[in-house]
Design a protein around this motif. Sequence first.
Motif, PDB file in Angstrom:
ATOM      1  N   UNK A 143       0.837  -1.205   0.000  1.00  0.00           N
ATOM      2  CA  UNK A 143       0.000   0.000   0.000  1.00  0.00           C
ATOM      3  C   UNK A 143       0.871   1.255   0.000  1.00  0.00           C
ATOM      4  N   UNK A 144       1.893   1.272   0.854  1.00  0.00           N
ATOM      5  CA  UNK A 144       2.788   2.426   0.918  1.00  0.00           C
ATOM      6  C   UNK A 144       3.539   2.624  -0.386  1.00  0.00           C
ATOM      7  N   UNK A 145       3.964   1.521  -1.002  1.00  0.00           N
ATOM      8  CA  UNK A 145       4.665   1.592  -2.285  1.00  0.00           C
ATOM      9  C   UNK A 145       3.753   2.159  -3.371  1.00  0.00           C
ATOM     10  N   UNK A 146       2.532   1.643  -3.463  1.00  0.00           N
ATOM     11  CA  UNK A 146       1.598   2.125  -4.491  1.00  0.00           C
ATOM     12  C   UNK A 146       1.195   3.576  -4.258  1.00  0.00           C
ATOM     13  N   UNK A 147       1.049   3.957  -2.982  1.00  0.00           N
ATOM     14  CA  UNK A 147       0.725   5.356  -2.677  1.00  0.00           C
ATOM     15  C   UNK A 147       1.836   6.281  -3.171  1.00  0.00           C
ATOM     16  N   UNK A 148       3.076   5.864  -2.967  1.00  0.00           N
ATOM     17  CA  UNK A 148       4.207   6.682  -3.416  1.00  0.00           C
ATOM     18  C   UNK A 148       4.218   6.789  -4.937  1.00  0.00           C
ATOM     19  N   UNK A 149       4.039   5.670  -5.626  1.00  0.00           N
ATOM     20  CA  UNK A 149       4.135   5.661  -7.091  1.00  0.00           C
ATOM     21  C   UNK A 149       2.985   6.421  -7.741  1.00  0.00           C
ATOM     22  N   UNK A 150       1.880   6.544  -7.045  1.00  0.00           N
ATOM     23  CA  UNK A 150       0.705   7.185  -7.633  1.00  0.00           C
ATOM     24  C   UNK A 150       1.006   8.645  -8.007  1.00  0.00           C
ATOM     25  N   UNK A 151       1.788   9.323  -7.212  1.00  0.00           N
ATOM     26  CA  UNK A 151       2.095  10.735  -7.461  1.00  0.00           C
ATOM     27  C   UNK A 151       3.567  10.971  -7.790  1.00  0.00           C
ATOM     28  N   UNK A 152       4.321   9.907  -7.971  1.00  0.00           N
ATOM     29  CA  UNK A 152       5.761  10.029  -8.201  1.00  0.00           C
ATOM     30  C   UNK A 152       6.070  10.401  -9.645  1.00  0.00           C
ATOM     31  N   UNK A 153       7.162  11.141  -9.872  1.00  0.00           N
ATOM     32  CA  UNK A 153       7.607  11.394 -11.260  1.00  0.00           C
ATOM     33  C   UNK A 153       8.054  10.113 -11.962  1.00  0.00           C
ATOM     34  N   UNK A 154       8.212   9.039 -11.206  1.00  0.00           N
ATOM     35  CA  UNK A 154       8.554   7.747 -11.805  1.00  0.00           C
ATOM     36  C   UNK A 154       7.361   7.115 -12.516  1.00  0.00           C
ATOM     37  N   UNK A 155       6.170   7.618 -12.224  1.00  0.00           N
ATOM     38  CA  UNK A 155       4.957   7.060 -12.829  1.00  0.00           C
ATOM     39  C   UNK A 155       4.809   7.613 -14.250  1.00  0.00           C
ATOM     40  N   UNK A 156       4.530   6.715 -15.172  1.00  0.00           N
ATOM     41  CA  UNK A 156       4.366   7.110 -16.571  1.00  0.00           C
ATOM     42  C   UNK A 156       3.579   6.021 -17.286  1.00  0.00           C
ATOM     43  N   UNK A 157       3.266   6.286 -18.551  1.00  0.00           N
ATOM     44  CA  UNK A 157       2.565   5.278 -19.349  1.00  0.00           C
ATOM     45  C   UNK A 157       3.414   4.017 -19.472  1.00  0.00           C
ATOM     46  N   UNK A 158       4.721   4.203 -19.613  1.00  0.00           N
ATOM     47  CA  UNK A 158       5.608   3.039 -19.715  1.00  0.00           C
ATOM     48  C   UNK A 158       5.626   2.249 -18.401  1.00  0.00           C
ATOM     49  N   UNK A 159       5.491   2.950 -17.285  1.00  0.00           N
ATOM     50  CA  UNK A 159       5.420   2.236 -16.008  1.00  0.00           C
ATOM     51  C   UNK A 159       4.180   1.349 -15.961  1.00  0.00           C
ATOM     52  N   UNK A 160       3.072   1.841 -16.490  1.00  0.00           N
ATOM     53  CA  UNK A 160       1.854   1.033 -16.504  1.00  0.00           C
ATOM     54  C   UNK A 160       2.048  -0.222 -17.344  1.00  0.00           C
ATOM     55  N   UNK A 161       2.832  -0.124 -18.421  1.00  0.00           N
ATOM     56  CA  UNK A 161       3.151  -1.318 -19.209  1.00  0.00           C
ATOM     57  C   UNK A 161       3.913  -2.336 -18.375  1.00  0.00           C
ATOM     58  N   UNK A 162       4.829  -1.842 -17.546  1.00  0.00           N
ATOM     59  CA  UNK A 162       5.588  -2.731 -16.656  1.00  0.00           C
ATOM     60  C   UNK A 162       4.643  -3.436 -15.687  1.00  0.00           C
ATOM     61  N   UNK A 163       3.742  -2.660 -15.071  1.00  0.00           N
ATOM     62  CA  UNK A 163       2.796  -3.234 -14.108  1.00  0.00           C
ATOM     63  C   UNK A 163       1.896  -4.266 -14.775  1.00  0.00           C
ATOM     64  N   UNK A 164       1.378  -3.940 -15.940  1.00  0.00           N
ATOM     65  CA  UNK A 164       0.468  -4.866 -16.634  1.00  0.00           C
ATOM     66  C   UNK A 164       1.174  -6.162 -17.001  1.00  0.00           C
ATOM     67  N   UNK A 165       2.404  -6.055 -17.523  1.00  0.00           N
ATOM     68  CA  UNK A 165       3.121  -7.279 -17.900  1.00  0.00           C
ATOM     69  C   UNK A 165       3.533  -8.079 -16.667  1.00  0.00           C
ATOM     70  N   UNK A 166       3.846  -7.380 -15.567  1.00  0.00           N
ATOM     71  CA  UNK A 166       4.142  -8.100 -14.321  1.00  0.00           C
ATOM     72  C   UNK A 166       2.906  -8.842 -13.821  1.00  0.00           C
ATOM     73  N   UNK A 167       1.779  -8.158 -13.798  1.00  0.00           N
ATOM     74  CA  UNK A 167       0.552  -8.800 -13.304  1.00  0.00           C
ATOM     75  C   UNK A 167       0.199 -10.033 -14.137  1.00  0.00           C
ATOM     76  N   UNK A 168       0.415  -9.960 -15.437  1.00  0.00           N
ATOM     77  CA  UNK A 168       0.130 -11.105 -16.301  1.00  0.00           C
ATOM     78  C   UNK A 168       1.046 -12.275 -15.959  1.00  0.00           C
ATOM     79  N   UNK A 169       2.335 -11.972 -15.787  1.00  0.00           N
ATOM     80  CA  UNK A 169       3.274 -13.030 -15.394  1.00  0.00           C
ATOM     81  C   UNK A 169       2.912 -13.579 -14.021  1.00  0.00           C
ATOM     82  N   UNK A 170       2.648 -12.679 -13.060  1.00  0.00           N
ATOM     83  CA  UNK A 170       2.410 -13.105 -11.677  1.00  0.00           C
ATOM     84  C   UNK A 170       1.167 -13.976 -11.566  1.00  0.00           C
ATOM     85  N   UNK A 171       0.097 -13.611 -12.253  1.00  0.00           N
ATOM     86  CA  UNK A 171      -1.137 -14.395 -12.155  1.00  0.00           C
ATOM     87  C   UNK A 171      -0.958 -15.780 -12.776  1.00  0.00           C
TER      88      UNK A 171
END
Length: 654
Positions: free
Chosen positions: A432-460
């Motif tokens: 929760x703390x990690x996601x809260x930080x990333x929500x408003x972080x300059x590290x967040x971008x469209x490319x980051x969402x691609x990373x999350x989506x591909x991770x979730x697909x692998x993880x599931x």
Amino acid sequence: MRFLSYLSFLLLAGSVQVSQAANIWEAGELTYPNNETEISAFINTEGNTQLQAVLCTKDSTNSYRFTLLLPEKLDSDSVIKVIIKTDDNEVEAYAEVSGNSMDIQIDESLMLSIPDSTKMTLSFDKDDADYLKIPANIEVNMHGADMTIRNVASECTALCLGNGFKCNYPLLSSLLWPRDQYRSVQIDDIDELCTTAVMPGYYKFNPTKSCKLALDRFYKKEGVGPLSYVYKIFKDKNSIFQQYVKNWNEAVALCPYSALDLPVTASDKEWYLILYSLVGKNHIREFPSSYYSVKKYTDDPTTLIYDIDNRYEMELLKYSSVLYRRVKGSVSAVNAVEKALKTWQDFYRQLVSALPSIHQAQAVRPVVYREMMLRVWNLAGKPTGLKILPENMFRQGTNGRTATSEPLETQCSFFEGSGGDQFFFASEDCIKGFNDYMRTSPLNSKLYQNVVDSWNKFASNWAASQFYTDGIDDAVGEHPQANLALTIMSLFKLYGFGDYFLLRECISSRDADICGYEQHKAYSTYTKEFNNRLDSITNASDKDGSKLNALNELWLDYYHNLEEYLKDLVQRNVIPLWRAEFAKAIACVVQTNAILNFPYDREEFPQLSDDEEFEGTDSAGKRFTLEQNKLTTPDVIEPEQDEDVIDDDIIIPE
């Protein structure tokens, strides 16, 4: 059973019969019926006992020992306490009693203090002394101890170098090292012969023929004994150092010609630097500040030298990674450099194991290391050096305490082991703390969402597979986003997680070359371990192998999205390059650990008991049983090394 009297004596003319009344130190050799031979300094002591300092052996398991021989053989073995007092030391030691001998476990520092002591006492508890039938306090006469022990050390050095005896070389060298540390040795014009002024009061080493001749004479007159084994490592025709010189110069010949006008070839310069350090007076640029720090250090320099070695190792990692990148167009050059550096590491280990613990001797280690590193640096094109700051050094949390007081680190940590070592743990609060930080972080971008989506697909998909395990070593982790969080968190925080240990050089240096080298090494290790695991599983089940391979494709998709995301962050100056390399390396390390640790069991594996047979066919088509096959030695075909294939251990940064 060991006897009280030695059979023959060294360094004395003729043969002498030992008298029980003798009370001075003497030198002797004893060969047992099983052909074990020992050379020692010994003295007959109170209560019909004899104290022996064995300094070399042949056909024996131990290279040296400190033993009190007892008047009678005992029926059972035991361990007792003994207090040893010398002029400067009082040590509580333990001794193993077997038969008529009592082997006392002492460290080298105590052994080195014995020759210079005017008195020594061995004290035992009264009950132990009564059991051993010896006095509770044994006063040892030290008359002749100094000369005798050093004579035996000298004899043992010769025997170990040329007659197959076993020695503790640092101990012998320390015993033979001049007490004035060569200050009384005067060599005419040695500074003029061996150094050239660069500026007033500052010189460079100039190993001319006259310089080498003078230093060779010094070694033959004063260095034989204390430096004999170091000489063997450097100067023997087939020594490990000569192998390094040959391998390195062959590598240089294959490297870009632009570097050949720089001092990149190897020679015997290091040996003469060692000799000059003992008798020279000028401050030369080949002696780094660490050389003087070790010489002047008043306490045990072990920790200081360990820190110096660690610093040099990081520098070497940087320069060698740049060198590999520079020569990667030539497979032969890459392999040659790697071979030469491995040979040097072998040489340095031998040198470290041979040098005595004396500060003056230990101080030459950074001199030798630096000479090698300068050659790599020059051949690599003089890359920018490291700026290592103490506050950047990797520090793992211990004793149940995190490295910082930040709430996110506390939420993402657990501790294990007797030392309470800190590791990453993806609790609900952590994610929760990690996601809260990333929500408003300059590290967040469209490319980051691609990373999350591909991770979730692998993880599931991984979590639904037979390879999933409910543990922290799993490829996904204890939470569906655990290992994703560990990887991305490394972009903005460096906490005291033990999970970072394998990448500590990257963290401590924060250097893009070092981190890039470590990242490529981590990815190569992952690829190798995955292929090994895939092969073993496919051999058991093609279907399971296909499933694992499909999961790996999903992980690779995540990893390539991670690469694109990090590349974008670097290009936009959101993070430095070393951070990007570090995050990719963490992803590889975590996945490699998962690949190595996930359980795999198949009922189809053949379960063969000792009396069951398995039938097969040999190369001629004849049937054989498992037992028959076990007794057959197969022909081993050793493939020739392919010069066009880069060694698996070499990682070449892009």
